[in-house]
Design a protein around this motif. Structure first.
Motif, PDB file in Angstrom:
ATOM      1  N   THR A  87       0.851  -1.178   0.000  1.00 41.98           N
ATOM      2  CA  THR A  87       0.000   0.000   0.000  1.00 41.98           C
ATOM      3  C   THR A  87       0.889   1.232   0.000  1.00 41.98           C
ATOM      4  OG1 THR A  87      -1.735  -1.147   1.208  1.00 41.98           O
ATOM      5  CG2 THR A  87      -1.783   1.264   1.268  1.00 41.98           C
ATOM      6  N   ILE A  88       0.591   2.151  -0.931  1.00 41.52           N
ATOM      7  CA  ILE A  88       1.347   3.400  -1.052  1.00 41.52           C
ATOM      8  C   ILE A  88       0.353   4.545  -1.104  1.00 41.52           C
ATOM      9  CG2 ILE A  88       2.884   4.759  -2.531  1.00 41.52           C
ATOM     10  CD1 ILE A  88       4.071   2.146  -3.541  1.00 41.52           C
ATOM     11  N   THR A  89       0.633   5.600  -0.381  1.00 45.06           N
ATOM     12  CA  THR A  89      -0.189   6.800  -0.429  1.00 45.06           C
ATOM     13  C   THR A  89       0.497   7.802  -1.334  1.00 45.06           C
ATOM     14  OG1 THR A  89      -0.966   6.407   1.818  1.00 45.06           O
ATOM     15  CG2 THR A  89      -1.234   8.642   0.947  1.00 45.06           C
ATOM     16  N   LEU A  90      -0.242   8.301  -2.331  1.00 46.11           N
ATOM     17  CA  LEU A  90       0.303   9.268  -3.275  1.00 46.11           C
ATOM     18  C   LEU A  90      -0.396  10.604  -3.153  1.00 46.11           C
ATOM     19  CD1 LEU A  90       0.375   7.099  -6.535  1.00 46.11           C
ATOM     20  CD2 LEU A  90       2.313   7.685  -5.086  1.00 46.11           C
TER      21      LEU A  90
ATOM     22  N   GLY B  71      -9.549   9.442 -12.266  1.00 45.56           N
ATOM     23  CA  GLY B  71     -10.912   9.110 -11.859  1.00 45.56           C
ATOM     24  C   GLY B  71     -11.847   9.007 -13.052  1.00 45.56           C
ATOM     25  N   GLY B  72     -11.709   9.917 -13.997  1.00 48.14           N
ATOM     26  CA  GLY B  72     -12.526   9.873 -15.207  1.00 48.14           C
ATOM     27  C   GLY B  72     -12.267   8.620 -16.020  1.00 48.14           C
ATOM     28  N   ALA B  73     -10.984   8.239 -16.134  1.00 45.98           N
ATOM     29  CA  ALA B  73     -10.638   7.006 -16.854  1.00 45.98           C
ATOM     30  C   ALA B  73     -11.231   5.795 -16.153  1.00 45.98           C
ATOM     31  CB  ALA B  73      -9.114   6.875 -16.970  1.00 45.98           C
ATOM     32  N   ALA B  74     -11.162   5.776 -14.838  1.00 33.86           N
ATOM     33  CA  ALA B  74     -11.711   4.648 -14.070  1.00 33.86           C
ATOM     34  C   ALA B  74     -13.220   4.532 -14.278  1.00 33.86           C
ATOM     35  CB  ALA B  74     -11.375   4.814 -12.590  1.00 33.86           C
ATOM     36  N   ARG B  75     -13.899   5.667 -14.237  1.00 33.29           N
ATOM     37  CA  ARG B  75     -15.356   5.647 -14.452  1.00 33.29           C
ATOM     38  C   ARG B  75     -15.691   5.208 -15.875  1.00 33.29           C
ATOM     39  NH1 ARG B  75     -14.625  10.042 -11.327  1.00 33.29           N
ATOM     40  NH2 ARG B  75     -14.639  11.506 -13.073  1.00 33.29           N
ATOM     41  N   ALA B  76     -14.950   5.711 -16.841  1.00 38.15           N
ATOM     42  CA  ALA B  76     -15.224   5.369 -18.242  1.00 38.15           C
ATOM     43  C   ALA B  76     -15.021   3.883 -18.508  1.00 38.15           C
ATOM     44  CB  ALA B  76     -14.335   6.196 -19.167  1.00 38.15           C
ATOM     45  N   MET B  77     -14.043   3.288 -17.825  1.00 40.20           N
ATOM     46  CA  MET B  77     -13.742   1.869 -18.041  1.00 40.20           C
ATOM     47  C   MET B  77     -14.467   0.961 -17.044  1.00 40.20           C
ATOM     48  SD  MET B  77      -9.695   1.923 -19.092  1.00 40.20           S
ATOM     49  CE  MET B  77      -9.147   2.462 -17.500  1.00 40.20           C
ATOM     50  N   HIS B  78     -15.202   1.578 -16.130  1.00 37.60           N
ATOM     51  CA  HIS B  78     -15.904   0.811 -15.095  1.00 37.60           C
ATOM     52  C   HIS B  78     -14.922  -0.068 -14.327  1.00 37.60           C
ATOM     53  CE1 HIS B  78     -19.587   2.240 -16.905  1.00 37.60           C
ATOM     54  NE2 HIS B  78     -19.190   1.762 -18.076  1.00 37.60           N
ATOM     55  N   ARG B  79     -13.823   0.547 -13.927  1.00 40.43           N
ATOM     56  CA  ARG B  79     -12.769  -0.143 -13.173  1.00 40.43           C
ATOM     57  C   ARG B  79     -12.462   0.660 -11.918  1.00 40.43           C
ATOM     58  NH1 ARG B  79     -12.177  -5.016 -15.429  1.00 40.43           N
ATOM     59  NH2 ARG B  79     -11.685  -4.943 -17.627  1.00 40.43           N
ATOM     60  N   PRO B  80     -11.953  -0.013 -10.890  1.00 42.14           N
ATOM     61  CA  PRO B  80     -11.529   0.724  -9.692  1.00 42.14           C
ATOM     62  C   PRO B  80     -10.347   1.639 -10.006  1.00 42.14           C
ATOM     63  CG  PRO B  80     -11.675  -1.643  -9.252  1.00 42.14           C
ATOM     64  CD  PRO B  80     -11.827  -1.449 -10.731  1.00 42.14           C
ATOM     65  N   LEU B  81     -10.313   2.781  -9.343  1.00 47.65           N
ATOM     66  CA  LEU B  81      -9.242   3.748  -9.541  1.00 47.65           C
ATOM     67  C   LEU B  81      -7.868   3.106  -9.333  1.00 47.65           C
ATOM     68  CD1 LEU B  81      -8.302   6.647 -10.051  1.00 47.65           C
ATOM     69  CD2 LEU B  81      -8.658   7.096  -7.608  1.00 47.65           C
ATOM     70  N   GLU B  82      -7.733   2.288  -8.299  1.00 44.02           N
ATOM     71  CA  GLU B  82      -6.450   1.636  -8.012  1.00 44.02           C
ATOM     72  C   GLU B  82      -5.987   0.781  -9.194  1.00 44.02           C
ATOM     73  OE1 GLU B  82      -9.143   1.475  -6.066  1.00 44.02           O
ATOM     74  OE2 GLU B  82      -8.557   2.648  -4.313  1.00 44.02           O
ATOM     75  N   GLU B  83      -6.934   0.097  -9.835  1.00 39.19           N
ATOM     76  CA  GLU B  83      -6.597  -0.758 -10.977  1.00 39.19           C
ATOM     77  C   GLU B  83      -6.108   0.081 -12.161  1.00 39.19           C
ATOM     78  OE1 GLU B  83      -9.121  -3.603 -13.906  1.00 39.19           O
ATOM     79  OE2 GLU B  83      -9.458  -3.933 -11.746  1.00 39.19           O
ATOM     80  N   VAL B  84      -6.745   1.216 -12.389  1.00 41.52           N
ATOM     81  CA  VAL B  84      -6.344   2.100 -13.494  1.00 41.52           C
ATOM     82  C   VAL B  84      -4.945   2.654 -13.243  1.00 41.52           C
ATOM     83  CG1 VAL B  84      -6.862   4.294 -14.636  1.00 41.52           C
ATOM     84  CG2 VAL B  84      -8.699   2.668 -14.147  1.00 41.52           C
ATOM     85  N   ILE B  85      -4.700   3.135 -12.047  1.00 43.02           N
ATOM     86  CA  ILE B  85      -3.372   3.693 -11.733  1.00 43.02           C
ATOM     87  C   ILE B  85      -2.307   2.604 -11.801  1.00 43.02           C
ATOM     88  CG2 ILE B  85      -1.978   4.755  -9.909  1.00 43.02           C
ATOM     89  CD1 ILE B  85      -4.502   6.375  -9.154  1.00 43.02           C
ATOM     90  N   THR B  86      -2.613   1.415 -11.310  1.00 47.76           N
ATOM     91  CA  THR B  86      -1.662   0.301 -11.378  1.00 47.76           C
ATOM     92  C   THR B  86      -1.334  -0.039 -12.825  1.00 47.76           C
ATOM     93  OG1 THR B  86      -2.407  -0.609  -9.272  1.00 47.76           O
ATOM     94  CG2 THR B  86      -1.285  -2.126 -10.764  1.00 47.76           C
ATOM     95  N   ALA B  87      -2.352  -0.095 -13.678  1.00 45.29           N
ATOM     96  CA  ALA B  87      -2.124  -0.408 -15.096  1.00 45.29           C
ATOM     97  C   ALA B  87      -1.256   0.658 -15.757  1.00 45.29           C
ATOM     98  CB  ALA B  87      -3.459  -0.547 -15.825  1.00 45.29           C
ATOM     99  N   MET B  88      -1.487   1.909 -15.422  1.00 46.82           N
ATOM    100  CA  MET B  88      -0.685   2.992 -16.011  1.00 46.82           C
ATOM    101  C   MET B  88       0.772   2.913 -15.539  1.00 46.82           C
ATOM    102  SD  MET B  88      -2.663   4.384 -18.099  1.00 46.82           S
ATOM    103  CE  MET B  88      -1.557   5.681 -18.599  1.00 46.82           C
ATOM    104  N   LEU B  89       0.975   2.617 -14.267  1.00 49.22           N
ATOM    105  CA  LEU B  89       2.342   2.481 -13.771  1.00 49.22           C
ATOM    106  C   LEU B  89       3.054   1.292 -14.408  1.00 49.22           C
ATOM    107  CD1 LEU B  89       1.925   3.338  -9.985  1.00 49.22           C
ATOM    108  CD2 LEU B  89       3.199   4.638 -11.712  1.00 49.22           C
ATOM    109  N   GLU B  90       2.326   0.195 -14.589  1.00 49.59           N
ATOM    110  CA  GLU B  90       2.929  -0.970 -15.248  1.00 49.59           C
ATOM    111  C   GLU B  90       3.363  -0.623 -16.662  1.00 49.59           C
ATOM    112  OE1 GLU B  90       0.015  -4.080 -14.877  1.00 49.59           O
ATOM    113  OE2 GLU B  90       0.733  -4.648 -12.891  1.00 49.59           O
TER     114      GLU B  90
END
Length: 133
Positions: A3-6, A17-36
């Protein structure tokens, strides 16, 4: 899982947040995918290029486009092909071939990294567009 706080700029948090809503995915999953996508796996990259592959994350688009368009010089490509096709190359020729293959691999890694970063930044699949052209 770690767990990391940013602390993110508001505009970036809103975009994520907008990307997460558009993809119907949790925010954490979207940020993780972008970092990967933004942080390369260096497990099989040669030691002498690992730092450059990471630093490419901060290159501007023009510099990334140069890397994406780069090729090994024609004379070295021809020499590599000649040496690869040769039966019973000498030890010096084998060494030259390995150096050329290493150079080719480094150019290819830079190209792949540049295309991945440009694709992430644009939100488009660049290779799909190139194939369609």
């Amino acid at each position: 899982m770690t767990t990391i706080t940013l602390n993110l700029p508001d505009s970036l948090a809103q975009r994520a947040g907008g990307a997460a809503r558009a993809m119907h995915r949790p925010l954490e999953e979207v940020i993780t995918a972008m970092l990967e996508g933004a942080l390369p796996s260096l497990d099989d990259a040669p030691d002498d290029i690992q730092a450059e592959l990471v630093e490419m994350t901060w290159w501007d688009d023009a510099r990334l486009m140069e890397a994406a368009d780069a090729t090994m010089p024609d004379d070295r490509q021809r020499r590599m092909a000649q040496l690869s096709a040769k039966d019973g190359p000498s030890d010096l020729e084998k060494e030259a071939l390995e150096r050329l293959r290493g150079e080719y691999g480094r150019v290819t890694l830079r190209k792949a990294r540049a295309l991945a970063l440009l694709s992430i930044r644009s939100g488009k699949r660049l290779l799909a567009e190139a194939d369609a052209a």
